[in-house]
Design an enzyme around this catalytic site. Sequence first.
Site, PDB file in Angstrom:
ATOM      1  N   CYS A  78       0.746  -1.265  -0.061  1.00  0.00           N
ATOM      2  CA  CYS A  78      -0.032  -0.055   0.021  1.00  0.00           C
ATOM      3  C   CYS A  78       0.906   1.321  -0.011  1.00  0.00           C
ATOM      4  O   CYS A  78       1.567   1.634  -0.869  1.00  0.00           O
ATOM      5  CB  CYS A  78      -0.812   0.107   1.197  1.00  0.00           C
ATOM      6  SG  CYS A  78      -2.147  -1.332   0.935  1.00  0.00           S
ATOM      7  N   HIS A 166      -3.804  -5.798   0.285  1.00  0.00           N
ATOM      8  CA  HIS A 166      -3.211  -6.316   1.686  1.00  0.00           C
ATOM      9  C   HIS A 166      -3.031  -7.799   1.868  1.00  0.00           C
ATOM     10  O   HIS A 166      -4.320  -8.312   1.706  1.00  0.00           O
ATOM     11  CB  HIS A 166      -4.380  -5.759   2.837  1.00  0.00           C
ATOM     12  CG  HIS A 166      -4.500  -4.508   3.371  1.00  0.00           C
ATOM     13  ND1 HIS A 166      -3.759  -3.966   4.206  1.00  0.00           N
ATOM     14  CD2 HIS A 166      -5.114  -3.524   2.490  1.00  0.00           C
ATOM     15  CE1 HIS A 166      -3.781  -2.564   4.187  1.00  0.00           C
ATOM     16  NE2 HIS A 166      -4.579  -2.395   3.128  1.00  0.00           N
ATOM     17  N   GLU A 168      -2.287  -9.703   4.150  1.00  0.00           N
ATOM     18  CA  GLU A 168      -2.441 -10.316   5.553  1.00  0.00           C
ATOM     19  C   GLU A 168      -3.850 -10.693   5.794  1.00  0.00           C
ATOM     20  O   GLU A 168      -3.944 -11.268   6.685  1.00  0.00           O
ATOM     21  CB  GLU A 168      -1.633  -9.407   6.675  1.00  0.00           C
ATOM     22  CG  GLU A 168      -2.458  -7.945   6.685  1.00  0.00           C
ATOM     23  CD  GLU A 168      -1.924  -7.084   5.643  1.00  0.00           C
ATOM     24  OE1 GLU A 168      -0.961  -7.446   5.116  1.00  0.00           O
ATOM     25  OE2 GLU A 168      -2.760  -6.003   5.387  1.00  0.00           O
ATOM     26  N   SER A 220       0.677 -14.292  38.154  1.00  0.00           N
ATOM     27  CA  SER A 220      -0.482 -13.736  38.265  1.00  0.00           C
ATOM     28  C   SER A 220      -1.606 -14.749  37.993  1.00  0.00           C
ATOM     29  O   SER A 220      -2.784 -14.504  38.443  1.00  0.00           O
ATOM     30  CB  SER A 220      -0.910 -12.419  37.177  1.00  0.00           C
ATOM     31  OG  SER A 220      -0.924 -13.258  36.226  1.00  0.00           O
ATOM     32  N   GLY A 221      -1.250 -16.058  37.712  1.00  0.00           N
ATOM     33  CA  GLY A 221      -2.416 -17.123  37.327  1.00  0.00           C
ATOM     34  C   GLY A 221      -2.564 -16.910  35.879  1.00  0.00           C
ATOM     35  O   GLY A 221      -3.145 -17.882  35.275  1.00  0.00           O
ATOM     36  N   GLY A 222      -2.111 -15.997  35.240  1.00  0.00           N
ATOM     37  CA  GLY A 222      -2.460 -15.590  33.765  1.00  0.00           C
ATOM     38  C   GLY A 222      -1.550 -16.263  32.904  1.00  0.00           C
ATOM     39  O   GLY A 222      -0.357 -16.910  33.098  1.00  0.00           O
ATOM     40  N   VAL A 223      -1.637 -16.620  31.550  1.00  0.00           N
ATOM     41  CA  VAL A 223      -0.873 -17.205  30.644  1.00  0.00           C
ATOM     42  C   VAL A 223       0.683 -16.528  30.724  1.00  0.00           C
ATOM     43  O   VAL A 223       1.589 -17.369  30.846  1.00  0.00           O
ATOM     44  CB  VAL A 223      -1.512 -17.364  29.337  1.00  0.00           C
ATOM     45  CG1 VAL A 223      -0.665 -18.198  28.311  1.00  0.00           C
ATOM     46  CG2 VAL A 223      -2.983 -17.621  29.152  1.00  0.00           C
ATOM     47  N   ASP A 224       0.632 -15.284  30.545  1.00  0.00           N
ATOM     48  CA  ASP A 224       1.988 -14.769  30.186  1.00  0.00           C
ATOM     49  C   ASP A 224       2.927 -14.997  31.415  1.00  0.00           C
ATOM     50  O   ASP A 224       4.013 -15.520  31.034  1.00  0.00           O
ATOM     51  CB  ASP A 224       1.788 -13.231  29.891  1.00  0.00           C
ATOM     52  CG  ASP A 224       0.805 -12.974  28.926  1.00  0.00           C
ATOM     53  OD1 ASP A 224       0.729 -13.904  28.031  1.00  0.00           O
ATOM     54  OD2 ASP A 224       0.572 -11.692  28.790  1.00  0.00           O
ATOM     55  N   SER A 225       2.448 -14.804  32.592  1.00  0.00           N
ATOM     56  CA  SER A 225       3.385 -14.781  33.608  1.00  0.00           C
ATOM     57  C   SER A 225       3.868 -16.364  33.889  1.00  0.00           C
ATOM     58  O   SER A 225       4.880 -16.830  34.302  1.00  0.00           O
ATOM     59  CB  SER A 225       3.038 -14.125  34.893  1.00  0.00           C
ATOM     60  OG  SER A 225       1.815 -14.752  35.496  1.00  0.00           O
ATOM     61  N   SER A 226       2.825 -17.300  33.523  1.00  0.00           N
ATOM     62  CA  SER A 226       3.233 -18.438  33.996  1.00  0.00           C
ATOM     63  C   SER A 226       4.155 -19.311  32.792  1.00  0.00           C
ATOM     64  O   SER A 226       4.984 -19.961  33.112  1.00  0.00           O
ATOM     65  CB  SER A 226       1.666 -19.397  33.425  1.00  0.00           C
ATOM     66  OG  SER A 226       0.898 -19.046  34.539  1.00  0.00           O
TER      67      SER A 226
END
Length: 508
Positions: A78, A166, A168, A220-226
Amino acid sequence: MQTILILDHGSQYTQLRARKIREQNVYCEIHPYNKIPPLTENIKGVVLSGSPYSVTDPQAPDTDLSLFKGKLPVLGICYGAQYMVHKSGGKVEKSVIREYGRAKLVSVNEDCALLKGVKQDSQVWMSHGDTILQLPSDFEVICSTENVQNAGYKIKGEETYAIQFHPEVHHSEFGSQLLRNFVLDICHCDGSWTPASFVKSTVEELKQKLGNDKVVLGLSGGVDSSVAAMLLHRAIGNNLTCIFVDNGLLRKNEFEDVLQSYQNMGLNVIGVNAKQDFYKVLAGVTEPEKKRKAIGKTFIDVFDREANKLKDVKWLGQGTIYPDVIESSSVKGPSQTIKSHHNVGGLPDYMKLQLVEPLRLLFKDEVRKVGKELGLKQELLGRHPFPGPGLAIRILGDITEEKVTILQEVDNIFISSLKQWNLYDKVWQAGAILLPIQSVGVMGDERTYERVVALRAVESVDGMTADWCHLPYEFLAEVSNKIINQVKGVNRVCYDISSKPPATIEWE
Ligand code: XMP
């Protein structure tokens, strides 16, 4: 690591494009057009993104093409396509027919390496107000749509290509094929960047970087920190200490269950019951931002208190992911956050810990894949997002322990019913909200005057926009019945049918 550089001119599609390139198992990085990093040997090609600007605007982004054009393969998309034409003496003007949405490729040069396997008459997705009217003499057309003669071009004698559509977006039928042609055939990347290779190289790097140093990380129990914890654990074992704080604002039984799964995963984790610290600072606070600030500050105090008990810690591990990294150095500068998100984590400067962020290269879906590769259980990987301030921002008005308990019960009925009805994975995020009003009801022969709760379930991709889920009436009826019968003090249940925007996902 073989890398494709995406130079961002402010297009809303840039992150999606990066993810599509990474789906070819090729690593790519987004950098603002005016902060081009050193072009080391690892950089195998450059993608020039779109832009909300026209090349003729005085404020149009001006990229220094001389750094890489003719030296590395380039793909302009583009604005990127129009910009290279404009800079080389061709003609770009406002389109007579504005080109938005579906278009058909009426001619395709399939001998061109970029378009190998892209079929004539296939659909592409256009979205631009400018068009290329005339190409410089050393540019050749490689494809056209019904309305746009110069839909794609190649510069003779260089590996420089460009397209005005585009690739994508899902509606461009052979978009992935085209990106694959570019990164694999033209840039000669070997497509070896997989979750497994990421784990291997990251663990190696962490070992090198951390040696025998000690690291502390807040779970935190979340995906990222785990996932961040799992990667660090694999690299340095018990030199990683994790701290998991019960702020008294988690879901029912969440603290005990998650702590148990962390221990089962072999993590060296300290569970801290700090409920009362949080309830104390929240007493009487009704304003959402004040709640967030109070929770953020208390988290830091508690974390700090616990971390200070550990000896010789040099590093703070964090689960920062790529969108946060891009956000902080974006073309437009950090965007205005409406709410003070990401308010957990971070330590006061005086602790002087260095940061280690093993996920800072990854998008959320990639974090999940890496988590899977590391053997994280689906229960943890597939969990709905949950806000850092937890139930505090789902209890409108002031917070008391009694209100938290009521909301935990309501939320638990809603979430476990979603699981029983096999709806949990179809919903992006769900939860219950305790409203600051009471309503009249009748139970048996008695009049009641009790609490009202709202249920919220949304579909979304990234939380930026969302729509309410059309959950079956039978399901809602069952959940409402259960809540009113089982949770003492609640006599009315509402279902939130607002989309974001204009509403937000959370009520506060
Ligand atoms: P909104 O309400 O802004 O929420 O539509 C979008 C996403 O962000 C989550 N959220 C938060 N997460 N701290 C967090 O860590 C917060 O203060 C916070 N507020 C909202 C929300 O749950 C949703 O996933």
